[in-house]
Motif scaffolding. Structure first.
Motif, PDB file in Angstrom:
ATOM      1  N   HIS A 149       0.901  -1.252   0.081  1.00  0.00           N
ATOM      2  CA  HIS A 149       0.057  -0.030  -0.094  1.00  0.00           C
ATOM      3  C   HIS A 149       0.931   1.300   0.206  1.00  0.00           C
ATOM      4  O   HIS A 149       1.920   1.427   0.882  1.00  0.00           O
ATOM      5  CB  HIS A 149      -0.835   0.093   1.109  1.00  0.00           C
ATOM      6  N   PHE A 151      -0.813   4.296  -1.082  1.00  0.00           N
ATOM      7  CA  PHE A 151      -1.854   5.382  -0.787  1.00  0.00           C
ATOM      8  C   PHE A 151      -3.078   4.456  -0.695  1.00  0.00           C
ATOM      9  O   PHE A 151      -3.341   3.576  -0.679  1.00  0.00           O
ATOM     10  CB  PHE A 151      -1.947   6.310  -2.109  1.00  0.00           C
ATOM     11  N   TRP A 210      -3.428   9.427   3.862  1.00  0.00           N
ATOM     12  CA  TRP A 210      -1.963   8.712   4.051  1.00  0.00           C
ATOM     13  C   TRP A 210      -1.487   8.668   2.592  1.00  0.00           C
ATOM     14  O   TRP A 210      -2.321   7.721   1.831  1.00  0.00           O
ATOM     15  CB  TRP A 210      -2.304   7.529   4.838  1.00  0.00           C
ATOM     16  N   ASN A 211      -0.498   9.094   2.434  1.00  0.00           N
ATOM     17  CA  ASN A 211       0.001   8.679   0.919  1.00  0.00           C
ATOM     18  C   ASN A 211       1.574   8.704   1.405  1.00  0.00           C
ATOM     19  O   ASN A 211       2.159   9.794   1.527  1.00  0.00           O
ATOM     20  CB  ASN A 211      -0.429   9.771  -0.115  1.00  0.00           C
ATOM     21  N   GLN A 238      -1.294   0.599  -7.018  1.00  0.00           N
ATOM     22  CA  GLN A 238      -0.216   0.658  -5.922  1.00  0.00           C
ATOM     23  C   GLN A 238       1.041   0.310  -6.804  1.00  0.00           C
ATOM     24  O   GLN A 238       1.868   1.031  -6.419  1.00  0.00           O
ATOM     25  CB  GLN A 238      -0.753  -0.186  -5.114  1.00  0.00           C
TER      26      GLN A 238
END
Length: 284
Positions: A149, A151, A210-211, A238
């Motif tokens: 992951h 983002f 969140w990134n 991703q």
């Protein structure tokens, strides 16, 4: 796998500044060769040492590696998360920059050994591997990230919400031993610590922002990023983002394998990792 041991980390190594030391469950696996490179396995958001089953041992034997598996704080037999404690949005960054280096220090892994070390991460563990590789670009031989992951996607949030419903469905089950909670209890001393630590932060609206894509450009080590088309927790976007941020990365798409290709497409994944790593072990 051999019996677990425990490393004690100081309070300063904790990613949410808990007071007091942390006990970390770990095992050394793989080949019995002190000169072999180390592979550190980083588990998923609901994982632990035991949940890896035999895959890390088999992969290490195939590649001639020493392996280190451990349960992060809140998981397995490691120090559980307090029931009132909520993980911060940047919990994976702190795992990469603070907890893992502190564990390596506690286990006496030298700088020279770290320079030859590989990280093999799955899901949240894959994200932690990427963050470590970006934070310590010259202290790593390479990384393999499986279903990473970088983002937050809607598919991830929807699947994680569905997992929560399954976890909390105990009262509706005729056989409580078949519920998700019961199954996870086999792998964690405090199953609520493991589940809600992960689930609460992923479902927090603040986490949607969140990134970590822009933090990946410092990565210089060889990088293999793997994603299956049928992953219910993420899309090919991703690994496409990883490939754009880290141009030398090798991006691999599997036609099938779900969110856990090391379990559901094991032979295909093992062959890909073998091909990628053999040409690079000892090259750095």
């Amino acid at each position: 796998m051999n019996a677990s041991e425990f490393a004690v980390l100081p309070a300063g190594a904790d990613f949410h500044a808990r007071r007091g030391a942390l006990s970390i469950e770990y095992r050394w696996i793989g080949v019995d060769d002190a000169h072999a490179p180390i592979a550190v396995f980083l588990h998923e958001g609901l994982g632990s040492i035991a949940m890896w089953k035999d895959w890390p041992q088999a992969l290490c034997e195939r590649l001639g590696l020493r392996g280190l598996v451990y349960s992060r704080p809140g998981y397995g037999r490691s120090t559980p998360r307090a029931s009132t404690e909520k993980w911060p949005v940047d919990f994976m960054s702190s795992q990469a920059r603070d907890v893992l280096p502190a564990l390596l220090d506690a286990l006496g892994v030298s700088d020279a050994e770290r320079a030859r070390m590989w990280l093999i991460g799955h899901s949240d563990g894959a994200s932690i591997a990427l963050l470590y590789a970006a934070s310590f670009p010259r202290g790593l031989a390479g990384a393999v990230v499986i279903a990473p992951h970088v983002f937050v996607e809607t598919i991830s949030v929807e699947s994680i919400a569905q997992t929560r419903r399954a976890y909390e469905a105990t009262a509706q089950q005729t056989n409580p031993q078949t519920t998700l909670r019961a199954k996870l209890s086999r792998y964690h001393d405090d199953v609520d610590s493991a589940f809600y630590g992960w689930n609460d932060i992923w479902l927090d609206p603040a986490f949607r922002a969140w990134n970590i894509v822009e933090t990946l450009s410092p990565i210089t080590a060889p990088l293999l990023a793997v994603q299956a088309r049928d992953d219910q927790y993420g899309t090919l976007a991703q690994i496409e983002a990883i490939g754009a941020a880290v141009p030398h990365a090798h991006v691999l798409t599997l036609d099938a394998g779900g969110h856990s290709p090391h379990r559901d497409a094991r032979a295909t994944l093992d062959d890909a990792i073998d091909t990628f790593m053999r040409s690079r072990i000892g090259a750095r």
